[in-house]
Each structure stands twice: as structure tokens, then as C-alpha cells.
Design a protein around this motif. Structure first.
Motif, PDB file in Angstrom:
ATOM      1  N   THR A  54       0.821  -1.213   0.000  1.00  0.00           N
ATOM      2  CA  THR A  54       0.000   0.000   0.000  1.00  0.00           C
ATOM      3  C   THR A  54       0.853   1.260   0.000  1.00  0.00           C
ATOM      4  O   THR A  54       0.326   2.356   0.079  1.00  0.00           O
ATOM      5  N   GLU A  65      -4.241   1.578  -6.333  1.00  0.00           N
ATOM      6  CA  GLU A  65      -4.779   0.221  -6.181  1.00  0.00           C
ATOM      7  C   GLU A  65      -3.661  -0.735  -5.759  1.00  0.00           C
ATOM      8  O   GLU A  65      -2.488  -0.503  -6.035  1.00  0.00           O
ATOM      9  N   ALA A  80      -9.299  -2.513  -9.922  1.00  0.00           N
ATOM     10  CA  ALA A  80      -9.996  -1.868  -8.808  1.00  0.00           C
ATOM     11  C   ALA A  80     -10.773  -2.911  -8.012  1.00  0.00           C
ATOM     12  O   ALA A  80     -11.960  -3.122  -8.230  1.00  0.00           O
ATOM     13  N   VAL A  81     -10.085  -3.593  -7.096  1.00  0.00           N
ATOM     14  CA  VAL A  81     -10.727  -4.584  -6.238  1.00  0.00           C
ATOM     15  C   VAL A  81     -11.375  -3.831  -5.079  1.00  0.00           C
ATOM     16  O   VAL A  81     -10.681  -3.244  -4.248  1.00  0.00           O
ATOM     17  N   GLN A  82     -12.684  -3.831  -5.031  1.00  0.00           N
ATOM     18  CA  GLN A  82     -13.437  -3.067  -4.038  1.00  0.00           C
ATOM     19  C   GLN A  82     -13.662  -3.886  -2.768  1.00  0.00           C
ATOM     20  O   GLN A  82     -14.032  -5.050  -2.848  1.00  0.00           O
ATOM     21  N   GLY A  83     -13.438  -3.263  -1.613  1.00  0.00           N
ATOM     22  CA  GLY A  83     -13.766  -3.899  -0.345  1.00  0.00           C
ATOM     23  C   GLY A  83     -12.652  -4.659   0.336  1.00  0.00           C
ATOM     24  O   GLY A  83     -12.900  -5.361   1.318  1.00  0.00           O
ATOM     25  N   TYR A 114      -9.387 -13.373  -0.411  1.00  0.00           N
ATOM     26  CA  TYR A 114     -10.517 -12.769  -1.101  1.00  0.00           C
ATOM     27  C   TYR A 114     -10.488 -13.154  -2.573  1.00  0.00           C
ATOM     28  O   TYR A 114      -9.415 -13.261  -3.178  1.00  0.00           O
ATOM     29  N   PHE A 116     -12.093 -12.165  -6.541  1.00  0.00           N
ATOM     30  CA  PHE A 116     -12.642 -11.036  -7.300  1.00  0.00           C
ATOM     31  C   PHE A 116     -12.671 -11.412  -8.774  1.00  0.00           C
ATOM     32  O   PHE A 116     -11.838 -12.185  -9.234  1.00  0.00           O
ATOM     33  N   SER A 122     -14.963  -2.744 -12.311  1.00  0.00           N
ATOM     34  CA  SER A 122     -14.948  -2.702 -10.852  1.00  0.00           C
ATOM     35  C   SER A 122     -15.086  -4.126 -10.353  1.00  0.00           C
ATOM     36  O   SER A 122     -16.022  -4.831 -10.722  1.00  0.00           O
ATOM     37  N   PRO A 124     -15.650  -6.389  -7.255  1.00  0.00           N
ATOM     38  CA  PRO A 124     -15.969  -6.494  -5.832  1.00  0.00           C
ATOM     39  C   PRO A 124     -15.298  -7.720  -5.205  1.00  0.00           C
ATOM     40  O   PRO A 124     -15.327  -8.809  -5.769  1.00  0.00           O
ATOM     41  N   ALA A 125     -14.681  -7.510  -4.055  1.00  0.00           N
ATOM     42  CA  ALA A 125     -14.001  -8.597  -3.344  1.00  0.00           C
ATOM     43  C   ALA A 125     -15.012  -9.396  -2.524  1.00  0.00           C
ATOM     44  O   ALA A 125     -15.911  -8.828  -1.919  1.00  0.00           O
TER      45      ALA A 125
END
Length: 186
Positions: A54, A65, A80-83, A114, A116, A122, A124-125
Motif C-alpha cells: 500500500t 490500487e 480496482a478490487v473493491q472492499g 478474497y 474477485f 470494478s 468487488p471482493a
């Protein structure tokens, strides 16, 4: 720390035992001493799925990301892995994809595994398996055992996770270092 160090992925082409081509692809610049690539996985179409810490500058190619793809044409694209529960202490360290290259898996240290979808704008995870504190800091490496299970390495254990059911078991204890799987010999 060592802020400002450029992180890159290098693609080497071999001709026998000689390097015939060496290409560097910039994925970002570190904002402190920890910025960089944590894991990579080759997709069936030749693209390279990868995870990063990060601590890369959010103005770089990944736009902040933690998952990206190096395309066969040399472009670097964010996924863009969300969550994902990411912070400076919980990082995306392991990355894998199913054999068809349609589902990605990312292991967030001390949090969980996770899944995805790949190939969507987009992604989502979905939590596959939450790492119990008893396992230690799980998720440093992520490989497949060839039978559909994902293998994650912790600070002291190797854990086998069935991504379809979320069931996990410790398969080896008191280990250190990286893990790998040889599909020819198992």
C-alpha cells in the motif's frame, strides 16, 4: 525510509541460457521503504497479475490500487478490487487466478483470502476465508496445489484453502520462507 525508489517489473526473454531481451515496466514509486511488488501470477492470455504494497505513490500507473495487470503489450493497468481491508499494516501479499483467468484471488496479510472477478471495470471482493489469529500472519505467498486448492504461507504454517467452500487446514507447521508448487511432480 527510502521514499522515491521506482518499483518495476522486468520481463526477460531468454535464448537458451542467454538473455536476449530485458524490458522494465514501471509500476510506481515508493512513498517509504516498503513500496513494491509482493507477488505475481501469469494469466492464461500471457498478462501478468500482480499485487503491491500500500506504500506506492497513488499518482502512479496503479492509481493507489493494490492489484494490477501488466498486459502483454507492456501497459500497466490497475485492477480496482473493491472492499479489501487494506491499511499500512494489512497488505495484499499473495495473488493467484483460476486456470481460466476469470477469477483472481488476493491474500491480505492477517485478514483473509478474497476472490474477485477479472476482466471487469470494478471488481468487488468476496471473502473466501478469514485468517484466524491462531494461524499467525497468514498470506505471505499464494500458490495452487493443482487440485483447485490455494496454499498460503504464514509465519509458521502452510495452510490449504478450498476456494469453493472456504474450508482450510494447516498442512505443515514450523516453516519459513517462500512456498511453491511443482505441477509435474506434485
Amino acid at each position: 525510509g527510502d521514499a522515491g525508489i521506482v518499483s518495476e517489473i522486468r520481463r526477460l526473454t531468454l535464448a537458451g541460457n542467454q538473455v536476449s531481451s530485458d524490458q522494465a515496466f514501471v509500476i510506481g514509486t515508493s512513498t517509504n521503504f516498503r513500496g513494491g511488488v509482493t507477488d505475481m501470477h501469469l494469466l492464461p492470455n500471457g498478462d501478468l497479475l500482480f499485487s503491491v504494497t500500500t506504500d506506492l505513490d497513488p499518482t502512479g500507473p496503479l492509481g493507489g490500487e493494490s492489484v494490477g495487470i501488466l498486459r502483454t503489450n507492456g501497459t500497466v493497468s490497475p485492477v480496482a478490487v473493491q472492499g479489501l481491508p487494506l491499511s499500512s499494516n494489512d497488505e495484499a501479499f499473495g495473488i493467484w487466478a483460476n486456470p481460466a483467468g476469470t477469477t483472481g484471488y488476493v491474500s491480505v496479510v492477517d485478514r483473509g483470502l478474497y476472490s474477485f472477478p477479472l476482466g471487469t471495470a470494478s471488481a468487488p471482493a468476496s471473502l473466501v476465508f478469514g485468517y484466524p489469529r491462531a494461524f499467525g500472519l497468514v498470506g505471505r505467498d499464494l500458490v495452487s496445489d493443482g487440485d483447485g486448492n490455494l496454499i498460503a504461507q504464514s509465519c509458521g504454517s502452510v495452510v490449504s484453502i478450498d476456494p469453493a467452500t472456504g474450508m482450510a487446514q494447516v498442512v505443515l507447521t514450523r516453516t519459513t520462507g517462500a512456498i511453491g508448487f511443482e505441477p509435474v511432480t506434485g
